[in-house]
Motif scaffolding. Structure first.
Motif, short mmCIF file in Angstrom:
data_model
loop_
_atom_site.label_atom_id
_atom_site.label_comp_id
_atom_site.label_asym_id
_atom_site.label_seq_id
_atom_site.Cartn_x
_atom_site.Cartn_y
_atom_site.Cartn_z
N CYS A 1 0.72 -1.12 -0.18
CA CYS A 1 0.03 -0.09 0.04
C CYS A 1 0.67 1.23 0.15
CB CYS A 1 -0.91 -0.05 1.19
SG CYS A 1 -1.76 -1.45 1.67
N CYS B 1 1.70 3.89 -2.82
CA CYS B 1 0.64 5.06 -3.49
C CYS B 1 -0.01 5.66 -2.19
CB CYS B 1 -0.52 4.26 -4.01
SG CYS B 1 -0.09 3.68 -5.55
N ALA C 1 -2.75 9.36 -3.33
CA ALA C 1 -4.01 8.84 -3.03
C ALA C 1 -4.18 9.21 -1.55
CB ALA C 1 -3.49 6.92 -3.02
N MET D 1 -7.24 2.43 -7.94
CA MET D 1 -6.70 1.36 -6.99
C MET D 1 -7.16 0.15 -7.49
SD MET D 1 -7.40 1.21 -2.85
CE MET D 1 -7.02 -0.56 -2.19
#
Length: 147
Positions: free
Chosen positions: A75, A78, A89, A121
């Protein structure tokens, strides 16, 4: 300035070698989702296929540890290191705590997000599974901020 032929050839070779190496590197590393070992976590009622609506691992120290690692591997590229987004993000530190935050997290984690045919995503639910998802959510709750 004139470069002697021997040095020019060496310089050219170095530039070509640098360009060749550079083309093999990627800015964000391996973007293939990385497997998460969740074997140390208790099973979730209904198994990995029947997704539960709220986090069964909330406050579980082992889940938080696994979630931190899983977040870093899957994760952070981003959403930012330590859940601090740089603007690419959403900053997940602001995700609501408790069941209301679980609902949003679960939707995005399982199904991803896309608009007008563009994937913002990818869906991770089927790839990483429910146990990994809730472990990540458990860790994210430790990073929560209202500021």
């Amino acid at each position: 300035m004139k470069i002697p032929l021997g040095r020019a050839a060496l310089l050219t070779a170095a530039v070509i070698a640098s360009a060749t190496v550079a083309t093999r590197l990627s800015a964000h590393g391996d973007v293939v989702p990385q497997a998460v070992d969740t074997s140390a976590l208790p099973d979730i009622e209904g198994g990995n296929d029947a997704w539960v609506a709220s986090n069964p691992y909330r406050g579980n120290a082992k889940a938080i540890e696994i979630g931190q690692s899983a977040y870093g591997q899957n994760c952070a590229r981003c959403h930012g290191l330590d859940a601090m987004s740089g603007g690419i993000a959403p900053d997940l530190r602001y995700l609501e705590l408790g069941d209301s935050g679980d609902e949003w997290f679960l939707e995005r984690f399982r199904h991803g997000s896309s608009h007008d045919g563009k994937v913002y995503m990818p869906p991770f639910g089927d790839v990483l599974g429910q146990k990994a998802g809730w472990a990540i959510r458990s860790w994210l709750e430790t990073k929560h901020t209202d500021e």
